[in-house]
Structures are given as structure tokens and as C-alpha cells.
Design an enzyme around this catalytic site. Structure first.
Site, mmCIF file in Angstrom:
data_model
loop_
_atom_site.group_PDB
_atom_site.id
_atom_site.type_symbol
_atom_site.label_atom_id
_atom_site.label_comp_id
_atom_site.label_asym_id
_atom_site.label_seq_id
_atom_site.Cartn_x
_atom_site.Cartn_y
_atom_site.Cartn_z
ATOM 1 N N ASP A 226 -1.145 -14.085 -6.590
ATOM 2 C CA ASP A 226 -0.245 -13.066 -7.103
ATOM 3 C C ASP A 226 0.485 -13.683 -8.300
ATOM 4 O O ASP A 226 0.476 -14.909 -8.491
ATOM 5 C CB ASP A 226 0.752 -12.596 -6.022
ATOM 6 C CG ASP A 226 1.355 -11.231 -6.378
ATOM 7 O OD1 ASP A 226 1.297 -10.837 -7.567
ATOM 8 O OD2 ASP A 226 1.905 -10.554 -5.482
HETATM 9 C C1 BGC Z 1 2.813 -7.889 -7.609
HETATM 10 C C2 BGC Z 1 1.323 -7.603 -7.609
HETATM 11 C C3 BGC Z 1 0.916 -7.138 -8.983
HETATM 12 C C4 BGC Z 1 1.273 -8.222 -9.982
HETATM 13 C C5 BGC Z 1 0.915 -7.886 -11.406
HETATM 14 C C6 BGC Z 1 3.186 -8.846 -8.704
HETATM 15 O O1 BGC Z 1 4.573 -8.957 -8.790
HETATM 16 O O2 BGC Z 1 3.179 -8.414 -6.358
HETATM 17 O O3 BGC Z 1 1.018 -6.616 -6.665
HETATM 18 O O4 BGC Z 1 -0.444 -6.842 -9.000
HETATM 19 O O5 BGC Z 1 2.675 -8.438 -9.934
HETATM 20 O O6 BGC Z 1 1.740 -6.884 -11.895
#
Ligand code: BGC
Length: 759
Positions: A226
Site C-alpha cells: 500500500d
Molecule cells: C490506500 C489504498 C490506495 C492507495 C493509493 C492508500 O492510502 O490505502 O487503498 O489504493 O492509497 O491511492
């Protein structure tokens, strides 16, 4: 590109290039090395539409589809497939190679801020919907990222907290949806979550990223962190997290150093690079240059999915609305509908149609705001107008929901209540208009202490950009509602099984409810809920009959078929949801387990009077529990029930099934004089000897007057459960003692030897 070619390209990278290739080029792309033919791949947020962020000020507009909580309510994986395929086609048109979704985390608490992005509290339903979505995206030639792996059940301290979960709960509740999608759809990537699992960050957790995912489940794709979830680049590579997002070039040197000083095997680094390159190559090769997307088509798909996702929670007969009646539509949320939640999943829609827009040509409909969505105080003018409209109409339809800001990535909800301003309006309208319909826009369950006031309640979740048209068609009967709740609605937040440990102590979150999540808890505890999992009404009625099993007994390795008929006995065409649960007695000491679990479901469209037969296939996993001692799935023997439910609580048909005990470790352990007799009784070879010994013991006990008089003993045998009572709870040496030498010591030794030597 073949594996050999991928390896050949990676072998051309310098050590520095390899290290750098395991992190992004920027926020959304993989790196490119044009001199050796490595191209960048673009990934963007989903899951309920494309959120392509070009830069901080520009995000591409796209179709906003119903969020996962809504799609799950359709209980129709084909719709998840359609949504996935349409999102994939949008990605093709926008030159995006991978969508960051779907999310199959289990809804542990109704408060989790990202619940709207997830499907269900039930892993079987979440797994089926996630599989549908992934297959759909793949059909369009685009990659996915299945998230957030693993146990990312809250937003509070999401980047530091440790989800402390026992192995059986992980295997039965939190892993299976991921497992199902991996095995059935081979997603291109999994996204390692922010949190720790049992003390180790997901991105550095070799057990989950490699041992379980790749070695046990046979996963072939890549693991992506993530955004900002990797804290230790070398640890991530060792664990099997191939790509750290976003760009973390500042720590590339740690990898280079580790290879040079021998603490990181370069082969592991190569493997990560190969996985990232295979992903980029595959998705770039599938890119359709010049593809376009018809956003009107996208809108229609969004509307169609939402139509099947709206759940009718209550109807005293006021719905569907009649065209010759005067209808007052009330609510700020009828104008500016909550089509999705906040955070990375917030899609910028190309065109939202509110219910007010959808009904604008109807002469018999008036609309007004009634309240301000974000206000904490009643607006007297808006309220007065609402009461006037309600009074003058034949039916008032009030749209409600939690504050827009309350359901979002980044924090959890603090309660399950509607804003006081809205509750006030429900009560006030009811006082002037008896025919009141409530429509709820939500990402998660709500408490409804006001449930007795309205004559009808519809739950539309966060329904995407076509939600206004979909709810208009449901209200006026053009569409017969067929959604069912993919989660339990407790009466009060405090009733939820995770309540006492959500959101943890500091960074430690004990998942102390174990496998008893959602309906698994409420049903086992016989606790009253507001609406059970799987609940949903229709404008027609369905009758279930003829539940048949292909066999009366089941043993691990078999497959068994269950068929059931469902008939539309009402006057309207409608879709019935057939839910199959495997029910067990709670009194099973091999595994403390929920009284029932969903193991099959199917939605069927039926014309009035029409009947269809639905067939389910059950296998070992439908009955098994995860045995931590054996590190494997095991089937405990006993009398089970195959149940057909209208929901997790209302079981309408039930068929008994005898399940034959699999070799459970309790029975596999070395038998000694200290082994408990109920475990010995699990071994068929032990039965003749043990039965003989127990019979002798019976005579001894009778002579000694130990068990009371004969009549009492016989009566007790009749009323007591047969298992784990009386002698069964004693150890073998007690039986030796109570047989008073009638069986010789050598015979006992021989018996134990025989049991321990059996194959
Ligand atoms: C989120 C993800 C997301 C990523 C990119 C993160 O903060 O937890 O679900 O895909 O950001 O935006």
C-alpha cells in the site's frame, strides 16, 4: 512475454537498477529503463470506478459505480463482473494498466471507515464478489490489485497497529476471501496493507506474503505495498513484497548495501524484479491503443447494478408508490446523493443523476430539502417546508444518511446513528403524514430506534452515479427490489461482537471475538438484531420447497449436491435469493464454531407463478474447520443440517446430513493412560475394546452404588447429550481403575500399543 525473456531482461539490469525497480517511478507508475526495453506501467485507484489522478489538481472523470457494500447486496457476482469489466474498459480508454481494487477485507466492525469499499462480513460472499470483479477487469485486459491484504479492519492507527488474530480465525474468516480470489481468478497483484499482523508489518510478513500466498495457494502474481506501507525495503523483499509504492528511491541504497554485504540474496531481489516486470509487460501488452469508452453505457451499467442492490427492509404495503398519488420527496440527500465514500476510492463522476432529477417530470411529485446534510441544528424554514409538503401529499419519502464526511478512508465512524436533525424530521413528518417512507444512503449499518415510525424503509447503500434513477424505479415499482444485506445490522453498536476490542489499546488490536464475526456471533449467541445478514424483502413472495441432498452422509473428499425449488407465489416478477447455510450443533468440542455458515447462494429471476430448481455443490471446505495442530482443514464428524434461509436467521428448510469424522489430531496424538476417553472414541479401531471396558465399568459402578440407582442412571443416559459426558470426560487410567482388574494390565498395554501403531 515468456519467463525466460523476463529473466533475460532482469539480468541486464545493474544492481542499482534492480533495487530501484522494486519501487515506483512516482505515485502511479513503475519504472522504465528504455535502453533494455523496460516500459512504465500506470496504476490508478478503484475500486468502484477509475480515479486516475494526473497531478494534485487534476483527476480524470469517470463512471462512479455502486460501491462494494452496495454491489455485495445484489448477491450477484455477475454484476461484480460487469462492473469490473466496465472499469477495465475505462482503464483501457484512459491508458491505465492496473486498477487498485477490489477490496475483500472482512467487515469486523460496522465502524470501519472503509467498510463501503469492502463487500461483506462473510468471507464466502466477499470471495465470490471479489472473484467476479477480478474476472471482469481481466476480461478487459487490465490488471487488478486485491486489497488490503491482510486484517486491515480499521482506519484508526492503520499505519502502526497490529491486528492480533489467532491462526484459526485468520484461516476461517480473514484469509478465505483472498484465497478464493487467488485460486479462482489469479489476480495480477495483491496489495499488502499498512498494518501489522501479529506484530509484523504486512509488507515484511513472509508468512502471509510468501508461505501462505505463494507456497500454499499457488499465487503467481506480484505483491504491491500500500502507498507508504513499506518500512524496511530489504525486509519487504525477503518477505515477498515485490513493489514498494509510492516512489521510495531514498531507500534504494539499503537494498544495494544488503546485497553487497551478503545479507540479502540477490536471487530474492531478482525474483521481485521479475514479478514486477512480468506484471508491467503483461498489462502493457494487453493495452488497446486508441480504445474509447462510452460513459453513457457506463452510467447505464451503474444504474443496473444499483437496481439489484437496493434492499427493501420494511414494507407495510405503501410501496410501490402509485402514480395517481401525491408524493413528497424530502431531504438534502435526495438532491446531493451520497454516491460513494471518501478517500482514495472517491471517483469523480461524469454525471450523477439525483432522485430529484430522475423524478423531475412527474407531475405528482414535489421535492424539498427538509434539512442540511452537514448541519447540527434544525433549519426551521426547511423543516416547515418539508412538513407542509408532507402534509399535502399522500405519501412522504424522506432520504436520510450519515454526514457525508463520516464514511471515509483515514478514520472510523464514531457511532451508527443518523444525525439528530434527520431523526427530528422523521418524527415530525410522521406526526403530519402517516404514510412515511425512509430511504437510507449509507456505507455501513445504522441504528434505527425510529424503525417503527415509517411504513417502509429502503436501504440503497452508496449506490453510484445512477442511484437516483435506480431508487426512483424501485419506489414506483418499475424495478422490484432484490437486494439483501451483506452484513448484519445490530440493534445497537454495543451488540457487535468486536465492540469491546475495537479499535484496540494503542497499537494492539486483539480480534478477541475469534471466528464469531457478524452473523456467526449473533446467530450462535441467539442475540436479537435489527436486521440479520442476508435479509431483504421484495414486492412479491417466494416459496422454497423440496430440499434434497444427493446423499445422507458425507465424508471428506466427497462432493454432495443439494437442490431446492423456489417459486414466485406473488403477483410481480422478481428475483429470489436462495441462501444455503451449513448448520452444526454448537456443542462440538473439536471446534467451537458458529451454528451456521453461508456456503452457497444463487439469485434467480422468476415470473409470477414460475418455479425453478437451484443446485449447490458442497465439498470438504463447506464443512471443514482449520485445525491449527494439523495445520490443515479438517472435517469434524457429527449431525449437520443443510439449511435454506431467507436470511441467516430465518431458516425455511433444513435437511439432516451425517458427516463422517475425518482424522482429527485430537485422535491422532499418541495415546497414553492420560488420554481423554472421548478422544480415544474418535478412533474406530478402539471401539470394541473401549465398549467392552465401559460395559464392565457399568457393572462395577452399579455394584459400588456410585452412579445412584439403576433407574436414575438409565433416565440420565436418555436425557444427557451422548457426547463428552460421564466416562467420556475421564482419562483412560480412570477406566482402568473402574474396571477393577477385570481387564489385565497386559491387555491395556496391548490396546494402547495397537492404537499407536495403527496407520
Ligand atoms: C490506500 C489504498 C490506495 C492507495 C493509493 C492508500 O492510502 O490505502 O487503498 O489504493 O492509497 O491511492
Amino acid at each position: 512475454m515468456k519467463e525466460k525473456e523476463i529473466k533475460a531482461i532482469v539480468s541486464k539490469m545493474t544492481l542499482e537498477q534492480k533495487a530501484a525497480y522494486t519501487t515506483g517511478k512516482n505515485g502511479w507508475q513503475t519504472k522504465d529503463y528504455p535502453e533494455i526495453g523496460v516500459k512504465p506501467m500506470w496504476m490508478s485507484d478503484g475500486p468502484n470506478g477509475l480515479r486516475k489522478q494526473i497531478d494534485l489538481a487534476n483527476t480524470v472523470k469517470s463512471t462512479a459505480f455502486p460501491t462494494a457494500c452496495a454491489v455485495a447486496a445484489s448477491f450477484n457476482p455477475e454484476l461484480a463482473f460487469e462492473e469490473g469489466q466496465a472499469i477495465g474498459e475505462i482503464c483501457q480508454a484512459e491508458n491505465v494498466q492496473m486498477i487498485l481494487g477490489p477490496g475483500v477485507c472482512i467487515k469486523r466492525s460496522p465502524l470501519c471507515g472503509r467498510n463501503f469499499e469492502y463487500y461483506s462480513e462473510d468471507p464466502f460472499l466477499a470471495g465470490k464478489m471479489g472473484t467476479g470483479y477480478v474476472k471482469g477487469v481481466h476480461k478487459a485486459g487490465v490488471g487488478v490489485s486485491l486489497k488490503h491484504y491482510l486484517c486491515n479492519s480499521q482506519e484508526t492507527r492503520r499505519m502502526t497497529s497490529s491486528s492480533e488474530v489467532d491462526e484459526r480465525t485468520l484461516r476461517e474468516i480473514y484469509l478465505p476471501a483472498f484465497e478464493m480470489v487467488v485460486k479462482e481468478a489469479q489476480p495480477d497483484t495483491l496489495m499488502a496493507s499498512y498494518n501489522k499482523i501479529n506484530g509484523t508489518y504486512a509488507t515484511a510478513n513472509k508468512y502471509f506474503m510468501t508461505d501462505v500466498l505463494r507456497n500454499e495457494w499457488g499465487y503467481k502474481g506480484a505483491v504491491v505495498s500500500d502507498w507508504g506501507a513499506t518500512h524496511d525495503r530489504v525486509g519487504a523483499i525477503k518477505a515477498g513484497t515485490d513493489l514498494t509504492m509510492e516512489c521510495q528511491d531514498r531507500t534504494n541504497n539499503e537494498i544495494v548495501e544488503a546485497v553487497k554485504n551478503g545479507t540479502l540474496d540477490v536471487k530474492l531481489l531478482d525474483k521481485c524484479c521479475e514479478n514486477v516486470l512480468a506484471l508491467a509487460t503483461k498489462t502493457l501488452d494487453a493495452h488497446k491503443e486508441g480504445a474509447t469508452f462510452d460513459y453513457d453505457k457506463g452510467h447505464q451499467i451503474a444504474k443496473k447494478i444499483e437496481e439489484e442492490s437496493i434492499v427493501l427492509l420494511k414494507n407495510d404495503g405503501v410501496l410501490p408508490l402509485k402514480d395517481n398519488k401525491k408524493i413528497a420527496i424530502i431531504g438534502d440527500l435526495a438532491y446531493e446523493m451520497k454516491i460513494g465514500g471518501g478517500g482514495s476510492a472517491a471517483v469523480q463522476s461524469t454525471h450523477v443523476v439525483s432522485v430529484v432529477d430522475a423524478l423531475k417530470d412527474k407531475k405528482n411529485v414535489t421535492c424539498c430539502h427538509g434539512y442540511e446534510t452537514l448541519a447540527v441544528k434544525v433549519n426551521p424554514e426547511l423543516k416547515e417546508e418539508a412538513l407542509k409538503n408532507a402534509k399535502e401529499a399522500d405519501v412522504a419519502v424522506l432520504f436520510v444518511g450519515q454526514y457525508t464526511v463520516m464514511e471515509s478512508e483515514g478514520y472510523d465512524r464514531w457511532d451508527m446513528k443518523l444525525p439528530a436533525v434527520q431523526i427530528d424530521l422523521i418524527q415530525a413528518i410522521k406526526a403530519v403524514q402517516p404514510h412515511l417512507v425512509i430511504v437510507i444512503e449509507n456505507g455501513s449499518p445504522l441504528e434505527m430506534p425510529w424503525i417503527d415510525l415509517p411504513e417502509a424503509v429502503l436501504d440503497m447503500y452508496f449506490g453510484g452515479e445512477g442511484a437516483g434513477e435506480a431508487i426512483a424505479d424501485v419506489l414506483f415499482g418499475k424495478v422490484n427490489p432484490s437486494g439483501h444485506l451483506p452484513e448484519s445490522f445490530p440493534l445497537r453498536l454495543e451488540d457487535n461482537p468486536s465492540y469491546l476490542s475495537f479499535v484496540g489499546e494503542g497499537d494492539i488490536v486483539h480480534y478477541q471475538e475469534g471466528v464469531f464475526v457478524g452473523y456467526r456471533y449473533y446467530e450462535t449467541k441467539k442475540a436479537k438484531v435489527l436486521f440479520p445478514f442476508g435479509y431483504g424483502l421484495s414486492y412479491t413472495d417466494f416459496l422454497y420447497s423440496d430440499l434434497k441432498l444427493s446423499s445422507k452422509s458425507f465424508k471428506a473428499g466427497d462432493e454432495i449436491k443439494a437442490s431446492v425449488k423456489v417459486k414466485n407465489v406473488g403477483k410481480r416478477e422478481g428475483k429470489a435469493l436462495v441462501q444455503l447455510y451449513v448448520g452444526v450443533g454448537f456443542n462440538d468440542t473439536d471446534f467451537l464454531r458458529p451454528v451456521r455458515e453461508l456456503k452457497g447462494f444463487e439469485k434467480v429471476n422468476l415470473k409470477p407463478g414460475e418455479e425453478k430448481e437451484v443446485e449447490f455443490t458442497l465439498n470438504k471446505r463447506s464443512f471443514a474447520c482449520y485445525d491449527v495442530k494439523a495445520k490443515d482443514w479438517k472435517v469434524a464428524g457429527g449431525d449437520y443440517q443443510i439449511q435454506i434461509g431467507k436470511d441467516a436467521h430465518e431458516i425455511v428448510l433444513s435437511a439432516p446430513l451425517h458427516v463422517i469424522n475425518e482424522d482429527i489430531p485430537g485422535a491422532r496424538e499418541k495415546v497414553t493412560y492420560g488420554t481423554v476417553i472421548c478422544d480415544i472414541e474418535k478412533i474406530p479401531e478402539a471401539h470394541p475394546f473401549i465398549d467392552k471396558a465401559i460395559a464392565i465399568m457399568g457393572q462395577v459402578v452399579e455394584k459400588m452404588g456410585l452412579g445412584g440407582d439403576k433407574k436414575t442412571r438409565e433416565a440420565m443416559m436418555d436425557i444427557m447429550p451422548k457426547k463428552n459426558t460421564g466416562i467420556e470426560v475421564q482419562i483412560l487410567s480412570t477406566l482402568v481403575m473402574l474396571t477393577q482388574g477385570a481387564i489385565k494390565p497386559e491387555e491395556w498395554d496391548e490396546f494402547i500399543k495397537m492404537l499407536n501403531n495403527r496407520k
